[in-house]
Design an enzyme around this catalytic site. Structure first.
Site, PDB file in Angstrom:
ATOM      1  N   GLY A 180     -26.728  93.228 -65.025  1.00 17.73           N
ATOM      2  CA  GLY A 180     -25.701  92.914 -66.016  1.00 17.73           C
ATOM      3  C   GLY A 180     -24.689  94.022 -66.206  1.00 17.73           C
ATOM      4  O   GLY A 180     -23.511  93.764 -66.466  1.00 17.73           O
ATOM      5  N   ASP A 181     -25.135  95.258 -66.077  1.00 12.37           N
ATOM      6  CA  ASP A 181     -24.224  96.398 -66.199  1.00 12.37           C
ATOM      7  C   ASP A 181     -23.124  96.299 -65.144  1.00 12.37           C
ATOM      8  O   ASP A 181     -21.942  96.457 -65.444  1.00 12.37           O
ATOM      9  CB  ASP A 181     -25.014  97.703 -66.047  1.00 12.37           C
ATOM     10  CG  ASP A 181     -24.136  98.929 -66.080  1.00 12.37           C
ATOM     11  OD1 ASP A 181     -23.341  99.078 -67.022  1.00 12.37           O
ATOM     12  OD2 ASP A 181     -24.239  99.760 -65.153  1.00 12.37           O
ATOM     13  N   GLY A 182     -23.509  96.006 -63.925  1.00 10.54           N
ATOM     14  CA  GLY A 182     -22.526  95.867 -62.848  1.00 10.54           C
ATOM     15  C   GLY A 182     -21.636  94.654 -63.019  1.00 10.54           C
ATOM     16  O   GLY A 182     -20.428  94.719 -62.775  1.00 10.54           O
TER      17      GLY A 182
END
Length: 135
Positions: A27-29
């Site tokens: 999700g960060d990416g």
């Protein structure tokens, strides 16, 4: 890995089998790329300026704030994913934010990772557009 495996859309993910921290890693990416794409589409600016704008949206405090504002709009299953991410035990200690913000941001990222690997792209866009309206 064969040639068709180069696209994540071809992977057979079962999102519920992944740890909340793995979902947050993905999700960060995803969130970072969505923010970068949005900012680049707004105007052709120097990279340094774009990065400064990105940091205002992609940081622990901003993500925690967005998560709190999004909670009433989440489905039961989305809220469950967020809470799994928020409550996950992390080895990292936040440098420039509170522990509560760090955990909330981890939940936020887990939600983005979950929606992405669940191929719920329309819902992901809907949530991202809501964030843009909230900023």
């Amino acid at each position: 890995m064969n040639n068709t495996d180069n696209n994540t859309a071809n992977y057979n993910f079962e999102p519920k089998n992944y740890s909340p921290l793995t979902l947050a890693f993905i999700g960060d990416g995803v969130y970072d790329l969505m923010v970068r794409t949005y900012l680049a589409s707004c105007a052709n600016r120097p990279v340094g300026e774009l990065n400064k704008m990105k940091v205002s949206l992609v940081n622990c405090k901003a993500q925690a704030d967005f998560a709190q504002k999004l909670m009433p709009l989440l489905t039961e299953s989305e809220l469950a994913v967020y809470k799994r991410g928020r409550n996950a035990h992390t080895a990292n200690t936040p440098k420039n934010s509170s522990s509560a913000d760090y955990h909330s941001a981890t939940g936020f990222e887990a939600l983005f990772g979950y929606l992405y690997i669940s191929k719920e792209y329309e819902r992901l866009s809907e949530i991202f557009n809501t964030i843009l309206e909230l900023k």
